[in-house]
Motif scaffolding. Sequence first.
Motif, PDB file in Angstrom:
ATOM      1  N   ASP B  91       0.799  -1.219   0.000  1.00 51.00           N
ATOM      2  CA  ASP B  91       0.000   0.000   0.000  1.00 51.00           C
ATOM      3  C   ASP B  91       0.831   1.268   0.000  1.00 51.00           C
ATOM      4  O   ASP B  91       0.324   2.345  -0.309  1.00 51.00           O
ATOM      5  CB  ASP B  91      -0.901   0.021   1.253  1.00 51.00           C
ATOM      6  CG  ASP B  91      -2.289  -0.517   0.934  1.00 51.00           C
ATOM      7  OD1 ASP B  91      -2.534  -0.860  -0.239  1.00 51.00           O
ATOM      8  OD2 ASP B  91      -3.114  -0.581   1.856  1.00 51.00           O
ATOM      9  N   HIS B  94       2.349   4.148  -4.647  1.00 50.67           N
ATOM     10  CA  HIS B  94       1.322   4.749  -5.494  1.00 50.67           C
ATOM     11  C   HIS B  94       1.424   4.108  -6.872  1.00 50.67           C
ATOM     12  O   HIS B  94       2.520   4.051  -7.445  1.00 50.67           O
ATOM     13  CB  HIS B  94       1.610   6.242  -5.709  1.00 50.67           C
ATOM     14  CG  HIS B  94       1.116   7.129  -4.624  1.00 50.67           C
ATOM     15  ND1 HIS B  94      -0.214   7.324  -4.364  1.00 50.67           N
ATOM     16  CD2 HIS B  94       1.785   7.909  -3.752  1.00 50.67           C
ATOM     17  CE1 HIS B  94      -0.344   8.189  -3.382  1.00 50.67           C
ATOM     18  NE2 HIS B  94       0.855   8.558  -2.977  1.00 50.67           N
ATOM     19  N   PHE B 139       7.828   9.076  -3.719  1.00 49.45           N
ATOM     20  CA  PHE B 139       6.436   8.959  -3.298  1.00 49.45           C
ATOM     21  C   PHE B 139       6.237   7.753  -2.403  1.00 49.45           C
ATOM     22  O   PHE B 139       6.655   6.640  -2.748  1.00 49.45           O
ATOM     23  CB  PHE B 139       5.544   8.821  -4.531  1.00 49.45           C
ATOM     24  CG  PHE B 139       5.672   9.999  -5.456  1.00 49.45           C
ATOM     25  CD1 PHE B 139       4.782  11.058  -5.365  1.00 49.45           C
ATOM     26  CD2 PHE B 139       6.710  10.073  -6.377  1.00 49.45           C
ATOM     27  CE1 PHE B 139       4.920  12.166  -6.185  1.00 49.45           C
ATOM     28  CE2 PHE B 139       6.857  11.183  -7.203  1.00 49.45           C
ATOM     29  CZ  PHE B 139       5.961  12.225  -7.096  1.00 49.45           C
ATOM     30  N   ASP B 141       2.922   6.266  -0.107  1.00 51.10           N
ATOM     31  CA  ASP B 141       1.528   6.509   0.279  1.00 51.10           C
ATOM     32  C   ASP B 141       1.334   6.150   1.752  1.00 51.10           C
ATOM     33  O   ASP B 141       0.618   5.218   2.104  1.00 51.10           O
ATOM     34  CB  ASP B 141       0.615   5.683  -0.641  1.00 51.10           C
ATOM     35  CG  ASP B 141      -0.831   6.149  -0.598  1.00 51.10           C
ATOM     36  OD1 ASP B 141      -1.103   7.144   0.116  1.00 51.10           O
ATOM     37  OD2 ASP B 141      -1.674   5.519  -1.253  1.00 51.10           O
ATOM     38  N   GLU B 142       2.003   6.942   2.625  1.00 54.83           N
ATOM     39  CA  GLU B 142       2.025   6.659   4.070  1.00 54.83           C
ATOM     40  C   GLU B 142       0.617   6.667   4.662  1.00 54.83           C
ATOM     41  O   GLU B 142      -0.181   7.548   4.369  1.00 54.83           O
ATOM     42  CB  GLU B 142       2.833   7.742   4.808  1.00 54.83           C
ATOM     43  CG  GLU B 142       4.288   7.840   4.430  1.00 54.83           C
ATOM     44  CD  GLU B 142       5.136   6.746   5.062  1.00 54.83           C
ATOM     45  OE1 GLU B 142       4.597   6.004   5.902  1.00 54.83           O
ATOM     46  OE2 GLU B 142       6.316   6.639   4.704  1.00 54.83           O
ATOM     47  N   MET B 143       0.352   5.724   5.572  1.00 56.36           N
ATOM     48  CA  MET B 143      -0.903   5.704   6.309  1.00 56.36           C
ATOM     49  C   MET B 143      -1.073   6.982   7.120  1.00 56.36           C
ATOM     50  O   MET B 143      -2.103   7.625   7.087  1.00 56.36           O
ATOM     51  CB  MET B 143      -0.925   4.514   7.281  1.00 56.36           C
ATOM     52  CG  MET B 143      -1.448   3.239   6.663  1.00 56.36           C
ATOM     53  SD  MET B 143      -3.202   3.430   6.200  1.00 56.36           S
ATOM     54  CE  MET B 143      -3.486   1.808   5.492  1.00 56.36           C
ATOM     55  N   ARG B 153       4.247  12.183   2.271  1.00 55.15           N
ATOM     56  CA  ARG B 153       3.821  11.290   1.190  1.00 55.15           C
ATOM     57  C   ARG B 153       4.611  11.527  -0.087  1.00 55.15           C
ATOM     58  O   ARG B 153       4.623  10.689  -0.972  1.00 55.15           O
ATOM     59  CB  ARG B 153       2.316  11.432   0.961  1.00 55.15           C
ATOM     60  CG  ARG B 153       1.513  10.879   2.131  1.00 55.15           C
ATOM     61  CD  ARG B 153       0.031  10.758   1.811  1.00 55.15           C
ATOM     62  NE  ARG B 153      -0.636   9.985   2.854  1.00 55.15           N
ATOM     63  CZ  ARG B 153      -1.669  10.409   3.592  1.00 55.15           C
ATOM     64  NH1 ARG B 153      -2.181  11.596   3.387  1.00 55.15           N
ATOM     65  NH2 ARG B 153      -2.192   9.630   4.507  1.00 55.15           N
ATOM     66  N   GLU B 154       5.212  12.700  -0.197  1.00 58.93           N
ATOM     67  CA  GLU B 154       6.189  12.873  -1.279  1.00 58.93           C
ATOM     68  C   GLU B 154       7.275  13.823  -0.818  1.00 58.93           C
ATOM     69  O   GLU B 154       7.035  14.711  -0.013  1.00 58.93           O
ATOM     70  CB  GLU B 154       5.549  13.336  -2.593  1.00 58.93           C
ATOM     71  CG  GLU B 154       4.768  14.610  -2.563  1.00 58.93           C
ATOM     72  CD  GLU B 154       4.247  14.978  -3.967  1.00 58.93           C
ATOM     73  OE1 GLU B 154       5.035  15.405  -4.789  1.00 58.93           O
ATOM     74  OE2 GLU B 154       3.040  14.840  -4.188  1.00 58.93           O
TER      75      GLU B 154
END
Lengths: 424, 424
Positions: B91, B94, B139, B141-143, B153-154
């Motif tokens: 997850d 991205h 990138f 897509d951190e929780m 997230r980036e």
Amino acid sequence: MRYSEIFGKTLKNIPADIQLPSHQLLVKGGFIRQVSSGRFAILPLGYLVSEKVVNIIDAKMRELGSLRIETPTLHPIEIWKKTNRDQAFGDLMHVVEDHREAKFALGATAEGLMTELVKAENPTYRDFPILIHQFSQKFRDEMRPRGGLLRVREFMMKDAYSFHTTEDDLKEWYQKYFDAYLEIAKSLDLTVVPVVADSGAIGGDYNHEFMVESASGEDLFVKCESCHSAWSLEKLEKDENKKFEDGDACPKCESGALKFTRSIEWGHTFNQGQFYSIPHKANFVDQDGAQKPLWQGAYGIGIGRTMATVVETHHDDKGIMWPKNLAPYKVHLTSLGPSEEVSELADKVYSDFNENGTTVLFDDRNVHPGEKLQDMDLIGIPFRVVISTRSIGGGGVEVSYRDNEKSDVVPASQIADLLNSFYT
Amino acid sequence: MRYSEIFGKTLKNIPADIQLPSHQLLVKGGFIRQVSSGRFAILPLGYLVSEKVVNIIDAKMRELGSLRIETPTLHPIEIWKKTNRDQAFGDLMHVVEDHREAKFALGATAEGLMTELVKAENPTYRDFPILIHQFSQKFRDEMRPRGGLLRVREFMMKDAYSFHTTEDDLKEWYQKYFDAYLEIAKSLDLTVVPVVADSGAIGGDYNHEFMVESASGEDLFVKCESCHSAWSLEKLEKDENKKFEDGDACPKCESGALKFTRSIEWGHTFNQGQFYSIPHKANFVDQDGAQKPLWQGAYGIGIGRTMATVVETHHDDKGIMWPKNLAPYKVHLTSLGPSEEVSELADKVYSDFNENGTTVLFDDRNVHPGEKLQDMDLIGIPFRVVISTRSIGGGGVEVSYRDNEKSDVVPASQIADLLNSFYT
């Protein structure tokens, strides 16, 4: 830099479907490699050129008073919806959904994001003009990428934005950016023609494309030979609501003939008026205390496309001919043949350059002289020094220039003077 | 630079959910702004710092012999599948589908891409080592993004890669990068402890995290007070297959006590052995003519996280205290009060700095002196010049330093000498 240590060497054979000169030469010369259709890696030799392009553009932006920033690549899709540009860009826009099902556009341009950024500062009239720029990766999901770096799916772009309190101030600054573009083009050794253009999916009141004549271009600009008005063909036909052909009468002065020129769109400036500020509700507090919508402009130049355009306009059938400002190294030094005397002198000349801080590409490979001379032409550094048994017999080193056939054999001690007079 | 012309001013109030000092101070000081959760814009003042961080790291990489390149953001998903890292990242990755239904990963790191790039050059043993690096947007897509620039997230990352023909050569170079990281940390005024770490989804034989002690960190490193072995807690517990607590006996020397330290992971180096080259079939032609798999290492530093780490370790309750090397401007010049004499002297001092090429932030606003002095502490430039009626009465200008209370009133003509002795 020893050529033997460069990552990404010249290639003899490249895929047959590579057709445009800039694409052929940048791949053959070891400047770029395709990773997937429309996506390229810039190799070390190419990076040195792109760095120079970036520095030239950045310096001119800072001279105007623009401040450099950095914004995220992923823009919340809501920003794009405010001006319906998710529809206007349509399939060209890459959209990604994160694992919380939030949608983001991969930045194809950043007007909306910049407008939100300025709005969030709650500016007053005292804060203007606001002039900001960045260099960032941009994404366009092009149907048909072509021509190497000319039409790609992602690319490094300088995008600048200006914000103003009045239409007059925007117009005045638009002209300053316009003039800066002409100066940047000059530094890049590009001959540009600014033409009135269509704003397409970017939106706005009026805009100019800066066109560079090239048989490899996919655009046509139209210029009246009498009144010198110039348009992109697309814009002219849209405005006049009819088709035109080369030689037709100018619709403006009605006397001159229109000349069509195949060209590359190198840069683009947009007067966007209040196209963004009204839907974004991006206001400032004016002197009278009232909230008023901003006026704004945007100004773009692609870095990879600049490199490709320079190569399209600066090459011969042997290879690239870099302008002095953009050459990856100031000197290409080559030693020919296995003689010890040759390699000793070449090593000495190489270390002299390094001590002087002169950037130099030293082809120290043990390969056939013909191959080394061919690669020298292909890579296209303007100032060259060749050391061979023959040059030593003739007095030392052979100095030649990429853009003419002339060469001189001179003592090694004279290189520095020749180099100085060439680069000043 | 006149502070009145800076885009992004200091803020008095920031959202209550901003808790970490670096997040608070970078937002309050006008260095960064959140665009969406885990995605930040770097404003002009922040960009000046990040540019210095980039230049320090880039210079050290080039000194090692690494060549700078640029690769695409979107990686064909097939590259990630070769090492099952699309699964390993899960997850966190991205993924975007283009309008031809091809899938791409947004680069979270680039080992696979770099391995393919090197493989495509069909290298022989003569071409090694291959040392390349880039600065590019990454990138994840951190929780739960947290702490402003600490977990995002980036982010802009320096990622370097080295390729070798033997394991010994990789080890030798791994050590050079390791040493370079210690030197970079020193230039950034960060005290780092390298610890043996887990390679997580990146893969490889062994690796080190470079930890900076900080109460805001979300990692724990463990150090034996006797034999000085150091691990990330995660790695130690994984290797020993049991839980540890602060004060437990060292599993290595069995005599020392383990000390737990809360810390930020600032940088990470990976010896990846043949983790990538074997599944990628990335070979080179050796001296004996045989095809053999490459050996490789990777070396990462996040630029935004570096800025945040510096602020976590360089601030007091009034604001940031930038190290000399990273300050956005060399001097913060402030004029206090409406006196004409004050503003004339301040203008003169400002233009003197500009003529000398000294970068200066000049707070020329017509606001309360208390606000200007507070902002000066908040922004955190180490060398300050304050001009007021009182300073003029006392002999000229007041020079003070961000990191101590000392201030001197001196004639304006002495500023340059004080500045030189401070910055050398």
